[in-house]
Scaffold this motif. Structure first.
Motif, PDB file in Angstrom:
ATOM      1  N   VAL A   1      14.634  17.668 -15.621  1.00 14.22           N
ATOM      2  CA  VAL A   1      14.058  18.778 -16.392  1.00 14.22           C
ATOM      3  C   VAL A   1      14.132  18.422 -17.873  1.00 14.22           C
ATOM      4  O   VAL A   1      14.709  17.406 -18.244  1.00 14.22           O
ATOM      5  N   SER A   2      13.565  19.266 -18.707  1.00 14.79           N
ATOM      6  CA  SER A   2      13.609  19.004 -20.139  1.00 14.79           C
ATOM      7  C   SER A   2      14.931  19.475 -20.737  1.00 14.79           C
ATOM      8  O   SER A   2      15.621  20.325 -20.168  1.00 14.79           O
ATOM      9  N   ARG A   3      15.260  18.915 -21.881  1.00 17.47           N
ATOM     10  CA  ARG A   3      16.454  19.365 -22.609  1.00 17.47           C
ATOM     11  C   ARG A   3      16.302  20.839 -22.971  1.00 17.47           C
ATOM     12  O   ARG A   3      17.279  21.593 -22.967  1.00 17.47           O
ATOM     13  N   GLN A   4      15.085  21.254 -23.279  1.00 18.04           N
ATOM     14  CA  GLN A   4      14.832  22.653 -23.620  1.00 18.04           C
ATOM     15  C   GLN A   4      15.188  23.575 -22.447  1.00 18.04           C
ATOM     16  O   GLN A   4      15.689  24.677 -22.652  1.00 18.04           O
ATOM     17  N   THR A   5      14.964  23.119 -21.229  1.00 12.58           N
ATOM     18  CA  THR A   5      15.338  23.912 -20.055  1.00 12.58           C
ATOM     19  C   THR A   5      16.852  24.103 -20.011  1.00 12.58           C
ATOM     20  O   THR A   5      17.332  25.214 -19.755  1.00 12.58           O
ATOM     21  N   ILE A   6      17.597  23.045 -20.284  1.00  8.33           N
ATOM     22  CA  ILE A   6      19.064  23.144 -20.290  1.00  8.33           C
ATOM     23  C   ILE A   6      19.514  24.118 -21.370  1.00  8.33           C
ATOM     24  O   ILE A   6      20.363  24.988 -21.129  1.00  8.33           O
ATOM     25  N   ILE A   7      18.931  24.006 -22.555  1.00  6.96           N
ATOM     26  CA  ILE A   7      19.266  24.920 -23.659  1.00  6.96           C
ATOM     27  C   ILE A   7      18.977  26.358 -23.250  1.00  6.96           C
ATOM     28  O   ILE A   7      19.805  27.252 -23.465  1.00  6.96           O
ATOM     29  N   SER A   8      17.813  26.592 -22.654  1.00  8.45           N
ATOM     30  CA  SER A   8      17.425  27.949 -22.251  1.00  8.45           C
ATOM     31  C   SER A   8      18.339  28.524 -21.177  1.00  8.45           C
ATOM     32  O   SER A   8      18.680  29.706 -21.210  1.00  8.45           O
ATOM     33  N   ILE A   9      18.749  27.689 -20.237  1.00 12.22           N
ATOM     34  CA  ILE A   9      19.684  28.152 -19.199  1.00 12.22           C
ATOM     35  C   ILE A   9      21.019  28.511 -19.841  1.00 12.22           C
ATOM     36  O   ILE A   9      21.578  29.578 -19.585  1.00 12.22           O
ATOM     37  N   GLU A  10      21.536  27.622 -20.691  1.00 13.29           N
ATOM     38  CA  GLU A  10      22.835  27.864 -21.313  1.00 13.29           C
ATOM     39  C   GLU A  10      22.838  29.122 -22.173  1.00 13.29           C
ATOM     40  O   GLU A  10      23.843  29.826 -22.241  1.00 13.29           O
ATOM     41  N   LYS A  11      21.721  29.409 -22.815  1.00 10.17           N
ATOM     42  CA  LYS A  11      21.630  30.603 -23.670  1.00 10.17           C
ATOM     43  C   LYS A  11      21.264  31.864 -22.883  1.00 10.17           C
ATOM     44  O   LYS A  11      21.179  32.944 -23.453  1.00 10.17           O
ATOM     45  N   GLY A  12      21.041  31.718 -21.583  1.00 13.84           N
ATOM     46  CA  GLY A  12      20.738  32.866 -20.745  1.00 13.84           C
ATOM     47  C   GLY A  12      19.308  33.349 -20.848  1.00 13.84           C
ATOM     48  O   GLY A  12      18.979  34.431 -20.369  1.00 13.84           O
ATOM     49  N   ARG A  13      18.429  32.556 -21.424  1.00 15.64           N
ATOM     50  CA  ARG A  13      17.019  32.940 -21.557  1.00 15.64           C
ATOM     51  C   ARG A  13      16.203  32.569 -20.331  1.00 15.64           C
ATOM     52  O   ARG A  13      15.098  33.052 -20.142  1.00 15.64           O
ATOM     53  N   TYR A  14      16.746  31.680 -19.524  1.00 17.97           N
ATOM     54  CA  TYR A  14      16.028  31.195 -18.342  1.00 17.97           C
ATOM     55  C   TYR A  14      16.987  31.188 -17.167  1.00 17.97           C
ATOM     56  O   TYR A  14      18.103  30.672 -17.265  1.00 17.97           O
ATOM     57  N   LYS A  15      16.555  31.758 -16.058  1.00 16.51           N
ATOM     58  CA  LYS A  15      17.354  31.758 -14.835  1.00 16.51           C
ATOM     59  C   LYS A  15      16.812  30.654 -13.939  1.00 16.51           C
ATOM     60  O   LYS A  15      15.635  30.665 -13.572  1.00 16.51           O
TER      61      LYS A  15
ATOM     62  N   GLY B   1      31.590  15.870 -19.532  1.00 19.12           N
ATOM     63  CA  GLY B   1      31.115  14.847 -20.459  1.00 19.12           C
ATOM     64  C   GLY B   1      29.614  14.624 -20.490  1.00 19.12           C
ATOM     65  O   GLY B   1      29.157  13.560 -20.907  1.00 19.12           O
ATOM     66  N   PHE B   2      28.846  15.617 -20.048  1.00 18.70           N
ATOM     67  CA  PHE B   2      27.392  15.510 -20.096  1.00 18.70           C
ATOM     68  C   PHE B   2      26.864  16.051 -21.425  1.00 18.70           C
ATOM     69  O   PHE B   2      27.270  17.127 -21.862  1.00 18.70           O
ATOM     70  N   SER B   3      25.949  15.327 -22.033  1.00 21.83           N
ATOM     71  CA  SER B   3      25.182  15.897 -23.142  1.00 21.83           C
ATOM     72  C   SER B   3      24.062  16.724 -22.512  1.00 21.83           C
ATOM     73  O   SER B   3      23.767  16.588 -21.311  1.00 21.83           O
ATOM     74  N   GLN B   4      23.423  17.568 -23.293  1.00 18.90           N
ATOM     75  CA  GLN B   4      22.288  18.329 -22.766  1.00 18.90           C
ATOM     76  C   GLN B   4      21.199  17.370 -22.295  1.00 18.90           C
ATOM     77  O   GLN B   4      20.582  17.584 -21.256  1.00 18.90           O
ATOM     78  N   GLU B   5      20.961  16.324 -23.071  1.00 23.14           N
ATOM     79  CA  GLU B   5      19.928  15.341 -22.727  1.00 23.14           C
ATOM     80  C   GLU B   5      20.244  14.624 -21.422  1.00 23.14           C
ATOM     81  O   GLU B   5      19.373  14.470 -20.559  1.00 23.14           O
ATOM     82  N   LYS B   6      21.494  14.185 -21.255  1.00 16.81           N
ATOM     83  CA  LYS B   6      21.888  13.466 -20.035  1.00 16.81           C
ATOM     84  C   LYS B   6      21.781  14.372 -18.808  1.00 16.81           C
ATOM     85  O   LYS B   6      21.299  13.940 -17.751  1.00 16.81           O
ATOM     86  N   LEU B   7      22.209  15.622 -18.931  1.00 17.44           N
ATOM     87  CA  LEU B   7      22.093  16.553 -17.807  1.00 17.44           C
ATOM     88  C   LEU B   7      20.630  16.796 -17.475  1.00 17.44           C
ATOM     89  O   LEU B   7      20.245  16.810 -16.306  1.00 17.44           O
ATOM     90  N   ALA B   8      19.803  16.968 -18.499  1.00 20.78           N
ATOM     91  CA  ALA B   8      18.371  17.181 -18.283  1.00 20.78           C
ATOM     92  C   ALA B   8      17.765  15.996 -17.535  1.00 20.78           C
ATOM     93  O   ALA B   8      17.004  16.185 -16.572  1.00 20.78           O
ATOM     94  N   GLN B   9      18.101  14.780 -17.951  1.00 22.70           N
ATOM     95  CA  GLN B   9      17.587  13.583 -17.275  1.00 22.70           C
ATOM     96  C   GLN B   9      18.053  13.524 -15.829  1.00 22.70           C
ATOM     97  O   GLN B   9      17.278  13.196 -14.930  1.00 22.70           O
ATOM     98  N   THR B  10      19.306  13.838 -15.600  1.00 22.17           N
ATOM     99  CA  THR B  10      19.872  13.813 -14.254  1.00 22.17           C
ATOM    100  C   THR B  10      19.159  14.806 -13.339  1.00 22.17           C
ATOM    101  O   THR B  10      18.901  14.519 -12.175  1.00 22.17           O
ATOM    102  N   LEU B  11      18.821  15.977 -13.902  1.00 16.42           N
ATOM    103  CA  LEU B  11      18.167  17.033 -13.123  1.00 16.42           C
ATOM    104  C   LEU B  11      16.652  16.884 -13.066  1.00 16.42           C
ATOM    105  O   LEU B  11      15.994  17.570 -12.281  1.00 16.42           O
TER     106      LEU B  11
END
Length: 68
Positions: free
Chosen positions: A25-39, A13-23
């Motif tokens: 990091v930026s929402r863009q970091t979460i997007i990049s990880i999920e898309k496999g562009r960032y390890k 039940g995490f949004s990208q924004e909520k996970l980013a805040q919890t970690l």
């Protein structure tokens, strides 16, 4: 490296924004990880696994080309 981060995030039940805040990091970091562009770093991967109450290897899957 493949990952199942989006699957784990949505299941818990995490949004990208909520996970980013919890970690912290930026929402863009979460997007990049999920898309496999960032390890993520090992410490970040371990924190993600802890948040999702699972093992790092259940989220992040090494592929053959990762060994080269």
């Amino acid at each position: 490296m493949k990952n199942k981060m989006q699957e784990h995030r949505k299941t818990r039940g995490f949004s990208q924004e909520k996970l980013a805040q919890t970690l912290g990091v930026s929402r863009q970091t979460i997007i990049s990880i999920e898309k496999g562009r960032y390890k993520p770093s090992l410490p970040l991967a371990m924190i993600i696994a802890e948040i999702f109450d699972t093992r790092v290897e259940d989220i992040f899957i090494l592929e053959e080309e990762d060994y080269k």
